[in-house]
Motif scaffolding. Structure first.
Motif, PDB file in Angstrom:
ATOM      1  N   ILE A 102      49.351 -35.091 -43.451  1.00 25.93           N
ATOM      2  CA  ILE A 102      49.991 -34.928 -44.758  1.00 25.93           C
ATOM      3  C   ILE A 102      49.438 -36.036 -45.660  1.00 25.93           C
ATOM      4  CG2 ILE A 102      52.202 -35.001 -45.997  1.00 25.93           C
ATOM      5  CD1 ILE A 102      53.487 -34.354 -43.166  1.00 25.93           C
ATOM      6  N   LYS A 103      49.072 -35.655 -46.889  1.00 28.73           N
ATOM      7  CA  LYS A 103      48.599 -36.668 -47.840  1.00 28.73           C
ATOM      8  C   LYS A 103      49.474 -36.624 -49.081  1.00 28.73           C
ATOM      9  CE  LYS A 103      44.216 -37.244 -49.104  1.00 28.73           C
ATOM     10  NZ  LYS A 103      42.873 -36.773 -49.503  1.00 28.73           N
ATOM     11  N   VAL A 104      49.783 -37.790 -49.600  1.00 29.55           N
ATOM     12  CA  VAL A 104      50.598 -37.842 -50.819  1.00 29.55           C
ATOM     13  C   VAL A 104      50.310 -39.158 -51.548  1.00 29.55           C
ATOM     14  CG1 VAL A 104      52.612 -38.823 -49.610  1.00 29.55           C
ATOM     15  CG2 VAL A 104      52.965 -37.546 -51.713  1.00 29.55           C
ATOM     16  N   THR A 105      50.313 -39.103 -52.856  1.00 32.07           N
ATOM     17  CA  THR A 105      50.247 -40.347 -53.633  1.00 32.07           C
ATOM     18  C   THR A 105      51.632 -40.972 -53.622  1.00 32.07           C
ATOM     19  OG1 THR A 105      48.443 -39.576 -55.017  1.00 32.07           O
ATOM     20  CG2 THR A 105      49.885 -41.258 -55.978  1.00 32.07           C
ATOM     21  N   GLU A 106      51.697 -42.291 -53.527  1.00 31.87           N
ATOM     22  CA  GLU A 106      53.007 -42.972 -53.423  1.00 31.87           C
ATOM     23  C   GLU A 106      53.918 -42.508 -54.567  1.00 31.87           C
ATOM     24  OE1 GLU A 106      52.317 -47.199 -53.797  1.00 31.87           O
ATOM     25  OE2 GLU A 106      51.097 -46.932 -55.580  1.00 31.87           O
ATOM     26  N   PRO A 107      55.190 -42.262 -54.252  1.00 27.93           N
ATOM     27  CA  PRO A 107      56.094 -41.765 -55.283  1.00 27.93           C
ATOM     28  C   PRO A 107      56.540 -42.887 -56.217  1.00 27.93           C
ATOM     29  CG  PRO A 107      57.290 -42.103 -53.252  1.00 27.93           C
ATOM     30  CD  PRO A 107      55.854 -42.442 -52.951  1.00 27.93           C
ATOM     31  N   GLY A 108      57.126 -42.502 -57.341  1.00 27.97           N
ATOM     32  CA  GLY A 108      57.575 -43.502 -58.318  1.00 27.97           C
ATOM     33  C   GLY A 108      58.933 -44.092 -57.975  1.00 27.97           C
ATOM     34  N   GLU A 109      59.615 -43.540 -57.001  1.00 27.56           N
ATOM     35  CA  GLU A 109      60.959 -44.030 -56.705  1.00 27.56           C
ATOM     36  C   GLU A 109      61.055 -44.472 -55.251  1.00 27.56           C
ATOM     37  OE1 GLU A 109      63.992 -41.310 -58.091  1.00 27.56           O
ATOM     38  OE2 GLU A 109      63.302 -41.552 -60.154  1.00 27.56           O
ATOM     39  N   TRP A 110      61.696 -45.581 -55.058  1.00 23.06           N
ATOM     40  CA  TRP A 110      61.902 -46.166 -53.734  1.00 23.06           C
ATOM     41  C   TRP A 110      62.612 -45.174 -52.810  1.00 23.06           C
ATOM     42  CZ3 TRP A 110      66.073 -47.602 -50.724  1.00 23.06           C
ATOM     43  CH2 TRP A 110      65.804 -48.526 -49.706  1.00 23.06           C
ATOM     44  N   ARG A 111      63.603 -44.484 -53.364  1.00 20.80           N
ATOM     45  CA  ARG A 111      64.369 -43.459 -52.639  1.00 20.80           C
ATOM     46  C   ARG A 111      63.438 -42.438 -51.978  1.00 20.80           C
ATOM     47  NH1 ARG A 111      65.542 -38.386 -54.726  1.00 20.80           N
ATOM     48  NH2 ARG A 111      64.332 -38.906 -56.574  1.00 20.80           N
TER      49      ARG A 111
ATOM     50  N   ILE B  45      48.496 -31.493 -48.988  1.00 18.84           N
ATOM     51  CA  ILE B  45      48.583 -32.510 -50.050  1.00 18.84           C
ATOM     52  C   ILE B  45      49.809 -32.207 -50.894  1.00 18.84           C
ATOM     53  CG2 ILE B  45      47.411 -33.498 -52.053  1.00 18.84           C
ATOM     54  CD1 ILE B  45      44.756 -32.510 -50.776  1.00 18.84           C
ATOM     55  N   LEU B  46      50.798 -33.075 -50.813  1.00 17.02           N
ATOM     56  CA  LEU B  46      52.024 -32.872 -51.594  1.00 17.02           C
ATOM     57  C   LEU B  46      51.857 -33.528 -52.967  1.00 17.02           C
ATOM     58  CD1 LEU B  46      55.037 -32.050 -51.853  1.00 17.02           C
ATOM     59  CD2 LEU B  46      55.617 -34.278 -50.857  1.00 17.02           C
ATOM     60  N   ILE B  47      52.055 -32.741 -54.015  1.00 18.56           N
ATOM     61  CA  ILE B  47      52.000 -33.300 -55.383  1.00 18.56           C
ATOM     62  C   ILE B  47      53.390 -33.179 -56.000  1.00 18.56           C
ATOM     63  CG2 ILE B  47      51.005 -33.014 -57.694  1.00 18.56           C
ATOM     64  CD1 ILE B  47      48.381 -32.374 -56.462  1.00 18.56           C
ATOM     65  N   LEU B  48      53.936 -34.315 -56.436  1.00 20.64           N
ATOM     66  CA  LEU B  48      55.303 -34.362 -56.969  1.00 20.64           C
ATOM     67  C   LEU B  48      55.309 -34.038 -58.472  1.00 20.64           C
ATOM     68  CD1 LEU B  48      56.499 -37.678 -55.254  1.00 20.64           C
ATOM     69  CD2 LEU B  48      56.523 -35.355 -54.337  1.00 20.64           C
ATOM     70  N   GLY B  49      56.513 -33.803 -58.969  1.00 20.66           N
ATOM     71  CA  GLY B  49      56.661 -33.380 -60.368  1.00 20.66           C
ATOM     72  C   GLY B  49      56.251 -34.409 -61.397  1.00 20.66           C
ATOM     73  N   ASP B  50      56.082 -35.675 -60.999  1.00 19.39           N
ATOM     74  CA  ASP B  50      55.564 -36.670 -61.950  1.00 19.39           C
ATOM     75  C   ASP B  50      54.168 -37.138 -61.524  1.00 19.39           C
ATOM     76  OD1 ASP B  50      56.466 -37.953 -59.704  1.00 19.39           O
ATOM     77  OD2 ASP B  50      57.567 -39.525 -60.759  1.00 19.39           O
TER      78      ASP B  50
ATOM     79  N   ILE C 183      44.759 -37.536 -59.701  1.00 18.77           N
ATOM     80  CA  ILE C 183      45.725 -38.175 -58.790  1.00 18.77           C
ATOM     81  C   ILE C 183      45.046 -38.535 -57.458  1.00 18.77           C
ATOM     82  CG2 ILE C 183      46.631 -35.999 -57.783  1.00 18.77           C
ATOM     83  CD1 ILE C 183      48.943 -38.758 -58.909  1.00 18.77           C
ATOM     84  N   SER C 184      45.402 -39.680 -56.900  1.00 16.86           N
ATOM     85  CA  SER C 184      44.657 -40.185 -55.730  1.00 16.86           C
ATOM     86  C   SER C 184      44.751 -39.255 -54.519  1.00 16.86           C
ATOM     87  CB  SER C 184      45.139 -41.591 -55.363  1.00 16.86           C
ATOM     88  OG  SER C 184      46.527 -41.600 -55.130  1.00 16.86           O
ATOM     89  N   SER C 185      45.844 -38.490 -54.418  1.00 13.43           N
ATOM     90  CA  SER C 185      45.959 -37.604 -53.238  1.00 13.43           C
ATOM     91  C   SER C 185      44.896 -36.506 -53.250  1.00 13.43           C
ATOM     92  CB  SER C 185      47.356 -36.981 -53.187  1.00 13.43           C
ATOM     93  OG  SER C 185      47.658 -36.354 -54.410  1.00 13.43           O
ATOM     94  N   LEU C 186      44.360 -36.198 -54.429  1.00 12.82           N
ATOM     95  CA  LEU C 186      43.327 -35.143 -54.497  1.00 12.82           C
ATOM     96  C   LEU C 186      41.914 -35.702 -54.341  1.00 12.82           C
ATOM     97  CD1 LEU C 186      44.492 -32.813 -57.445  1.00 12.82           C
ATOM     98  CD2 LEU C 186      44.592 -32.351 -54.989  1.00 12.82           C
ATOM     99  N   SER C 187      41.781 -37.027 -54.572  1.00 12.67           N
ATOM    100  CA  SER C 187      40.402 -37.517 -54.543  1.00 12.67           C
ATOM    101  C   SER C 187      39.906 -37.531 -53.091  1.00 12.67           C
ATOM    102  CB  SER C 187      40.271 -38.875 -55.225  1.00 12.67           C
ATOM    103  OG  SER C 187      40.882 -39.826 -54.440  1.00 12.67           O
ATOM    104  N   GLY C 188      38.723 -37.023 -52.905  1.00 14.61           N
ATOM    105  CA  GLY C 188      38.160 -36.911 -51.551  1.00 14.61           C
ATOM    106  C   GLY C 188      38.677 -35.706 -50.780  1.00 14.61           C
ATOM    107  N   ALA C 189      39.577 -34.930 -51.395  1.00 14.47           N
ATOM    108  CA  ALA C 189      40.101 -33.750 -50.684  1.00 14.47           C
ATOM    109  C   ALA C 189      39.086 -32.611 -50.741  1.00 14.47           C
ATOM    110  CB  ALA C 189      41.420 -33.317 -51.306  1.00 14.47           C
TER     111      ALA C 189
ATOM    112  N   ASP D 274      41.743 -27.896 -47.518  1.00 14.41           N
ATOM    113  CA  ASP D 274      43.072 -28.482 -47.744  1.00 14.41           C
ATOM    114  C   ASP D 274      43.971 -27.560 -48.568  1.00 14.41           C
ATOM    115  OD1 ASP D 274      42.145 -30.663 -46.382  1.00 14.41           O
ATOM    116  OD2 ASP D 274      41.538 -31.742 -48.198  1.00 14.41           O
ATOM    117  N   THR D 275      45.279 -27.782 -48.427  1.00 14.08           N
ATOM    118  CA  THR D 275      46.251 -26.989 -49.194  1.00 14.08           C
ATOM    119  C   THR D 275      47.120 -27.941 -50.003  1.00 14.08           C
ATOM    120  OG1 THR D 275      46.325 -25.333 -47.454  1.00 14.08           O
ATOM    121  CG2 THR D 275      48.163 -25.343 -49.017  1.00 14.08           C
ATOM    122  N   VAL D 276      47.280 -27.603 -51.274  1.00 21.28           N
ATOM    123  CA  VAL D 276      48.179 -28.394 -52.131  1.00 21.28           C
ATOM    124  C   VAL D 276      49.559 -27.752 -52.065  1.00 21.28           C
ATOM    125  CG1 VAL D 276      48.700 -29.030 -54.524  1.00 21.28           C
ATOM    126  CG2 VAL D 276      46.323 -29.129 -53.695  1.00 21.28           C
ATOM    127  N   LEU D 277      50.582 -28.598 -51.875  1.00 17.72           N
ATOM    128  CA  LEU D 277      51.963 -28.108 -51.890  1.00 17.72           C
ATOM    129  C   LEU D 277      52.681 -28.672 -53.111  1.00 17.72           C
ATOM    130  CD1 LEU D 277      54.488 -26.759 -50.546  1.00 17.72           C
ATOM    131  CD2 LEU D 277      54.886 -28.964 -49.411  1.00 17.72           C
TER     132      LEU D 277
END
Ligand code: FAD
Ligand code: DLZ
Ligand code: SF4
Length: 534
Positions: free
Chosen positions: A99-108, A5-10, A16-22, A27-30
């Motif tokens: 790999i699980k991640v909540t959608e990022p805030g930037e299109w990039r 589970i990748l968690i970004l700086g924002d 956060i949705s990436s943690l729900s149900g984990a 699982d491992t948080v990165l």
């Protein structure tokens, strides 16, 4: 199935949705400090320190809750410096099936993630970011078929959806918007509350040393550092706002004072955008202040409108219009950004104050951003790509989803009026009315032409004259164009000459090491390339 589970700086929210149900056992948080993220625009030193320290504190909190967290510090051996590189390395350390991640805030960043499935040969689950009230699909459905978007109508939908400040199906107080009671000029003898500042702990001190060593040539003062870096401290800061500043928030929302950097603003956007505070919880707390009789309706409605109205609206526009949005330049502005945006060295007292405070605090309040630095850039015809890059780099709350529509759309009118109905252009009289800057300025706000005239005055008319073909048809500018058309030819010539002389004297040499590289143009090209590929 075990997940990385990748968690970004924002994304520093325990909900956060990436943690729900984990599964904590499987699982491992990165989390990873990424040099590319700190330098794709060269962020203010305080902003980098805030994000790194808040990330380190959040990782500890997660560990305290029983999560297995793989945290990669910037100077950890082997740190590849990119999100993809760190995910790739983590997959070698952990045996996971997806790999699980909540959608990022930037299109990039979303574009990067779309490549991971093929790159790592694993399913990549990108989950919606439900910290926002309005999803991308919901916004698109609202926008469908509308020729023009207006925040006010969108905001009413959000009020109905959240039930904030509602009496049945009617807005509390019988009106949706109490702005006509707001926006008074501030007086310097008003009591202004102090904002909460927090003493750096050992974790933050380590980060400050790291940032000084690695990013010491970025814009901005690293110290003194007083940001909250935990949810608990961010809540303390917000509670202080509710108690001391919210009651006057509406009245003085548009005011500016030389010696008051924060006035009655909340100064919580870095915390909110990084995930330390929750928008709906904040709005409910603000509503409770009104219901308990501790804050007036005009203040509370105004505050809630900024969060569930403007904040959600700009995010909706960002995702609806990217990636083309970043390339918009309706007025065809092409000037480079004057150096004083980085140095603060200008005789214009209002601009100097905004830039110096930005350098010190990584913060300026809305009206400084819109009507001082933003207004100047638009009047001077600065290329919006450079303006956007500056705003993205210098503010601790800046991520592209919120910075870009505010800068490109609201402040530069570079989207031709999609986000707002008219350019936020104003002469010196507006700044003089709303602030005390002009009293101490080298320029004379009453003068319209000549060396000592306030530059905003002649630049304003020069801007209208220069952009007549594009702006003459705008109903809200019609009265100003009538004045311009009646203007004596000699006077208009003198205005244009004053503007030209002033603009010719601006230096945009990008002349010292703290100045970011002009990546904006490259970013534009990359975005277009990306769009063409899809
Ligand atoms: P307050 O004035 O106390 O308002 C309360 C909250 O409302 C803010 O914390 C913020 O979350 C929200 N809010 C208010 N106005 C807006 C808005 N227009 N858009 C989104 N949220 C809003 N805000 C950012 O969060 N990040 C940015 O990168 C950013 N860039 C901007 C660039 C320009 C050119 C302009 C004109 C505005 C920008 N804003 C941005 C909006 C606004 O200036 C900041 O949200 C605000 O100054 C943050 O300070 P505060 O917490 O004291 O806000
Ligand atoms: C802004 C930022 C910075 C400076 N550094 C990091 C980082 O080291 N690691 C990380 O996960 N996120 C960082 N961020 C925030 C990201 O840039 C942000 O998550 C994306 O832009 C998506 O909004
Ligand atoms: Fe700004 Fe003009 Fe006032 Fe000087 S006189 S502070 S430049 S508005």
């Amino acid at each position: 199935m075990s997940s990385l589970i990748l968690i970004l700086g924002d994304q520093l929210s325990s909900s956060i949705s990436s943690l729900s149900g984990a599964d904590k056992a499987r699982d491992t948080v990165l989390m990873a400090e990424i040099v590319e993220e700190a330098t794709y625009v060269r962020h203010h030193q305080k902003k980098v320190a805030f994000i790194f320290s808040a990330m380190r504190h959040f990782a500890k909190e997660l560990e305290g809750e029983g999560w297995r967290v793989d945290y990669v510090k910037l100077d950890s051996s082997g740190n590849s410096g990119s999100f993809a590189g760190e995910v790739g390395r983590a997959l070698k350390r952990h045996d996971v099936a997806r790999i699980k991640v909540t959608e990022p805030g930037e299109w990039r960043v979303l574009e990067m993630m779309h490549a991971w499935n093929a790159a790592f040969d694993l399913p990549v689950h990108i989950l919606p970011d439900d910290r926002f009230i309005c999803s991308g699909d919901e916004f698109a459905a609202w926008a469908e078929g509308r020729k023009q978007f207006r925040m006010e109508y969108f905001y009413r939908e959000m009020r109905r959806k959240t039930r904030l400040l509602m009496d049945g199906d009617q807005p509390v107080g019988g009106q949706w918007n109490f702005d006509k009671h707001n926006r008074k000029p501030a007086k310097s003898n008003l009591f202004m509350p102090d904002i909460a500042r927090f003493k750096p702990d050992d974790v933050t001190r380590d980060v400050l040393t790291l940032v000084a060593a690695r990013f010491g040539n970025h814009f901005g003062d690293l110290e003194p550092f007083g940001f909250a870096v935990t949810r608990a401290d961010a809540k303390t800061a917000f509670d202080g706002f509710l108690k001391h500043a919210l009651p006057h928030f509406g009245d003085y929302q548009d005011a500016m004072l030389r010696d008051e950097k924060f006035l009655y603003h909340a100064v919580v956007s870095p915390y909110l955008n990084a995930g330390l505070l929750d928008p709906i919880e904040m709005c409910r707390q603000a509503e409770a202040e009104y219901r308990a009789g501790r804050a007036p309706l005009n203040a509370v409605e105004g505050f809630i409108r900024q969060i569930i109205g403007w904040r959600e609206y700009v995010r909706g526009i960002y995702w609806l219009k990217m990636p083309e949005y970043v390339t918009q330049n309706y007025l065809g502005a092409s000037r480079s950004l004057p150096d004083f945006y980085w140095t603060g060295e200008t005789e214009m007292a209002c601009v100097r104050a905004a830039v110096i405070q930005t350098r010190e605090e990584a913060y300026a309040h809305h009206i400084q951003r819109l009507m001082v630095t933003g207004n100047f850039a638009m009047l001077a015809g600065v290329d919006p790509a450079f303006v956007c890059e500056w705003y993205l780099a210098v503010y601790a709350d800046a991520y592209e989803w919120v910075e870009l529509p505010n800068t490109l759309g609201m402040s530069q009118f570079a989207d031709g009026g999609l986000l707002g109905s008219k350019p936020y252009a104003a002469g010196g009289a507006y700044i003089n009315k709303m602030s005390d800057y002009c009293k101490g300025c080298h320029y004379d706000v009453r003068e319209k032409i000549g060396e000592r005239a306030c530059p905003f005055n002649y630049l304003y008319w020069d801007f209208l004259a220069r952009n007549k073909d594009k702006l003459r048809g705008n109903q809200r500018l019609a009265p100003m164009y009538r004045v311009l058309e009646k203007m004596d030819e000699d006077r208009l010539r003198a205005i244009v000459e004053s503007a030209q002389a002033f603009l010719d004297g601006l230096s945009s040499s990008v002349g010292y090491s703290a100045l970011p590289q002009p990546t904006a143009k490259k970013k534009k090209a990359a975005s277009l390339e990306g769009a063409a590929r899809r």
